[in-house]
Write a protein that holds these residues in place. Structure first.
Motif, PDB file in Angstrom:
ATOM      1  N   LYS A 103      16.634  10.850  34.841  1.00 46.60           N
ATOM      2  CA  LYS A 103      18.432  10.585  35.172  1.00 46.60           C
ATOM      3  C   LYS A 103      18.286   9.082  33.762  1.00 46.60           C
ATOM      4  O   LYS A 103      19.608   9.147  33.482  1.00 46.60           O
ATOM      5  N   ASP A 104      17.366   8.504  33.170  1.00 48.55           N
ATOM      6  CA  ASP A 104      17.895   7.595  32.508  1.00 48.55           C
ATOM      7  C   ASP A 104      17.609   7.475  30.838  1.00 48.55           C
ATOM      8  O   ASP A 104      17.082   6.412  30.002  1.00 48.55           O
ATOM      9  N   LYS A 105      17.821   8.885  30.080  1.00 43.44           N
ATOM     10  CA  LYS A 105      18.245   9.454  29.012  1.00 43.44           C
ATOM     11  C   LYS A 105      16.787   8.652  27.905  1.00 43.44           C
ATOM     12  O   LYS A 105      17.145   8.479  26.856  1.00 43.44           O
ATOM     13  N   MET A 142      12.003  14.459  30.287  1.00 40.68           N
ATOM     14  CA  MET A 142      12.684  15.085  29.152  1.00 40.68           C
ATOM     15  C   MET A 142      14.691  15.075  30.201  1.00 40.68           C
ATOM     16  O   MET A 142      14.228  14.706  31.688  1.00 40.68           O
ATOM     17  N   CYS A 143      15.318  14.637  29.811  1.00 37.78           N
ATOM     18  CA  CYS A 143      16.985  14.206  30.247  1.00 37.78           C
ATOM     19  C   CYS A 143      18.253  15.481  29.862  1.00 37.78           C
ATOM     20  O   CYS A 143      17.051  16.484  29.100  1.00 37.78           O
ATOM     21  N   VAL A 144      19.135  15.569  30.232  1.00 41.65           N
ATOM     22  CA  VAL A 144      19.821  16.232  29.596  1.00 41.65           C
ATOM     23  C   VAL A 144      20.788  15.810  29.419  1.00 41.65           C
ATOM     24  O   VAL A 144      21.103  14.486  29.730  1.00 41.65           O
ATOM     25  N   TYR A 145      21.393  15.770  27.769  1.00 40.36           N
ATOM     26  CA  TYR A 145      22.215  15.713  26.946  1.00 40.36           C
ATOM     27  C   TYR A 145      24.003  16.485  27.564  1.00 40.36           C
ATOM     28  O   TYR A 145      23.777  17.349  27.947  1.00 40.36           O
ATOM     29  N   ALA A 175      24.229   6.154  21.803  1.00 41.40           N
ATOM     30  CA  ALA A 175      23.868   7.915  21.458  1.00 41.40           C
ATOM     31  C   ALA A 175      22.522   8.003  21.488  1.00 41.40           C
ATOM     32  O   ALA A 175      21.682   6.163  20.650  1.00 41.40           O
ATOM     33  N   ARG A 176      20.655   8.297  21.225  1.00 37.35           N
ATOM     34  CA  ARG A 176      19.695   8.357  21.122  1.00 37.35           C
ATOM     35  C   ARG A 176      19.812   9.455  20.171  1.00 37.35           C
ATOM     36  O   ARG A 176      20.053  10.354  19.614  1.00 37.35           O
ATOM     37  N   CYS A 177      18.988   8.281  18.980  1.00 37.93           N
ATOM     38  CA  CYS A 177      18.885   9.238  17.471  1.00 37.93           C
ATOM     39  C   CYS A 177      17.283   9.043  17.062  1.00 37.93           C
ATOM     40  O   CYS A 177      16.583   8.653  17.229  1.00 37.93           O
ATOM     41  N   ILE A 178      16.788  10.606  16.449  1.00 39.29           N
ATOM     42  CA  ILE A 178      16.123  10.655  16.021  1.00 39.29           C
ATOM     43  C   ILE A 178      16.196  11.311  14.258  1.00 39.29           C
ATOM     44  O   ILE A 178      16.789  12.257  14.274  1.00 39.29           O
ATOM     45  N   ALA A 179      15.346  10.205  13.476  1.00 35.55           N
ATOM     46  CA  ALA A 179      15.864  10.610  11.983  1.00 35.55           C
ATOM     47  C   ALA A 179      14.309  10.864  10.717  1.00 35.55           C
ATOM     48  O   ALA A 179      13.537   9.226  11.177  1.00 35.55           O
ATOM     49  N   THR A 180      14.280  11.161   9.850  1.00 30.96           N
ATOM     50  CA  THR A 180      13.735  11.360   8.680  1.00 30.96           C
ATOM     51  C   THR A 180      13.875  10.532   7.215  1.00 30.96           C
ATOM     52  O   THR A 180      15.428  11.893   7.491  1.00 30.96           O
TER      53      THR A 180
END
Length: 552
Positions: free
Chosen positions: A298-300, A369-372, A442-447
């Motif tokens: 639950k810790d994102k 994994m977490c729940v978004y 928010a959590r973000c992943i980018a190229t």
């Protein structure tokens, strides 16, 4: 869940894989309705359900799900008094047998370590009606055939039909074999027209044979006549066949009434059988992908250990470990084209969707994994000719929509952020967009390819660089992700190895900002040091293993 993200992350292909594992249309209905959930407890339950079926399949190798049919409409018709046809009743019996077999199989009463509360709770809710099942199988052989065992009355009628048939044939055989009749007949055979026995008579001898004409040949040369001497016998045979049909209808009505009396229970079975088929389809898919149940937090944060994109060949796909959300909220991946950047971020997004759909992920044990509440993805060439949008405009339209809806519980995925426009402006926009996502929590992943974004990730708290490894000796990517290391474009090195003159490369460097050249040199040096350290680590590990063996 964002529908565009489901499409670009190819969640539909996972659904198709799951469909191929279903055993019935009942399971398919649940699969077609499957969407990722943002409810933590629901996701936890769905994951446990998948783990239970995976474990049962691993332990037993097989669970009998064959013979399950969608019989709801048929059962409802029986419930209001309708008489069902033999095919429908056979389907009901097959489904009853499947329900009974599953209930017995999943009870685990004779196995000490058989403890699967979710699946057993479902299977224990199945109703078994062996007497109805046996009655249908005893009475019906196939969709077109009712058994003599259906009733003593039916058996007696059919016995009398056989006897009457024999009597008529015997009578007709005596007629066609007599010398008086032979010259009148086209052939000395017995035929049937409708349900009446007849003989083929030459048309010119019609007046010589007393009887009823039922048919004639296409040429008109032959008439098929029922001799008067067997009319009464044919009538009796017809009456017996009518009695047979009446008895069959009575039997079908009786069986249908038995089904109708328990219609509500059978409809309840339908729902449970569909759930079980769906659950075991998830288990089968997990086994095919060598999937694991991720630990939910639950810790994102996410921590994927050796994750493999589930749609790629597992024999050739390079596993990668990805983590996000603890020490940093944004991960920027850089590196050469076709190096695996897009596959990596798609893997992360798809794992999130799969997790929240109750599906296992193709990774190693210990993955978390977490729940978004939502997963947003801007991936691929979104150029739209119909809307007169360039690639950049189309991407930006999508990004605007994402920024409007993003929350602190969202995962955002950008591919080649800021590309398709002037590099300086594109990089500035990309940084501003990453900042806005971070401000939303928010959590973000980018190229990206932009050096400015590498610098941003190096200096900004909560933002981490990552790179896809590139082998300069072979001029090919290794597809390995290295978190904490900013990627290098390698354009100069690749060009040099491909034969581009040194003076051109030197001249090209003159056109690049000195700070950028220094950064690239630092990155190259860091990469060489990392590779050397990795080689030393492997040597040390081998040496340690050798020492351990000597101790033994």
């Amino acid at each position: 869940m964002n529908q565009k993200s489901l499409r670009v992350l190819e969640f539909n292909k996972i659904i198709e894989l799951l469909k191929s594992k279903a055993s019935s249309s009942l399971g398919l209905k649940y699969i077609e309705e499957l969407v990722p959930s943002s409810d933590f407890e629901e996701v936890k339950y769905m994951q446990q359900e998948t783990s239970e079926t995976q474990s049962i399949l691993t332990k037993r190798g097989y669970v009998g799900l064959q013979g399950i049919h969608d019989i709801e409409d048929k059962v409802k018709r029986a419930g209001v008094g309708a008489s069902l046809d033999p095919g429908s009743l056979i389907m009901i019996a097959d489904t009853l047998r499947a329900a009974r077999t599953l209930r017995n199989s999943l009870s685990g009463s004779d196995e000490e370590d058989f403890n699967y509360p979710i699946i057993q709770s479902l299977s224990n809710g199945l109703y078994a009606y062996r007497e109805i099942e046996d009655a249908i199988y005893n009475a019906i052989i196939s969709e077109l055939e009712i058994s003599d065992n259906a009733s003593s009355t039916l058996r007696d009628i059919r016995r009398r039909i056989v006897q009457k048939n024999q009597s008529i044939r015997s009578k007709l055989n005596s007629i066609i074999s007599s010398t008086t009749y032979q010259k009148y007949l086209q052939d000395a055979i017995i035929s049937v027209r409708g349900d009446r026995f007849v003989v083929p008579v030459k048309a010119e001898y019609r007046s010589q044979v007393a009887g009823i004409v039922h048919d004639q040949s296409s040429s008109g040369a032959t008439l098929f006549i029922e001799p008067m001497s067997i009319v009464d016998m044919n009538n009796e045979l017809r009456q017996l066949r009518l009695s047979e049909q009446e008895e069959i209808e009575r039997i079908l009505q009786e069986l249908s009434a038995m089904v109708g009396e328990v219609s509500e229970d059978l409809i309840s079975n339908q729902e449970i059988l569909g759930r079980l088929d769906f659950a075991f389809a998830k288990g089968k898919l997990s086994m095919k992908m060598r999937g694991v149940e991720p630990t939910l937090n639950k810790d994102k944060f996410i921590n994927i250990k050796n994750g493999r994109h589930p749609l790629l060949d597992r024999k050739t796909v390079v596993p990668n470990s990805v983590y996000l959300g603890r020490d940093f909220h944004t991960l920027v991946i850089t590196g050469p084209n076709t190096g695996g950047k897009t596959v990596t971020i798609k893997t992360v997004g798809l794992f999130a969707l799969m997790t929240q759909s109750g599906l296992h992920i193709s990774a190693d044990y210990g993955s978390s994994m977490c729940v978004y509440d939502n997963i947003f993805a801007d991936i691929g060439d979104e150029q739209s000719i119909e809307q007169s949008l360039s690639t950049f405009s189309s991407h930006m339209t999508n990004i605007v929509s994402i920024l409007k809806d993003v929350t602190e519980n969202s995962l955002v995925i950008f591919d080649e952020l800021g590309a398709g426009t002037d590099p300086i402006e594109g990089a500035a926009l990309a940084i501003a967009i990453l900042e806005d996502v971070a401000m939303a929590g928010a959590r973000c992943i980018a190229t990206t390819h932009y050096t400015e974004i590498k610098n941003y990730a190096l200096t900004k708290d909560g933002v981490e660089n990552a790179a896809v490894e590139f082998d300069l000796d072979t001029l090919s990517p290794t597809y390995k992700l290295l978190i904490g290391v900013p990627g290098k474009s390698n354009a100069f090195e690749i060009s040099k190895k491909l034969g581009l003159s040194d003076y051109i490369i030197t001249r090209a460097k003159e056109f690049i900002d000195t700070d950028n050249i220094e950064l690239e040199d630092i990155l190259q040096s860091a990469e060489k040091n990392r590779i050397k350290a990795e080689e030393e680590r492997i040597k040390a590990e081998k040496l340690r293993e050798s020492i351990e063996k000597l101790k033994i």
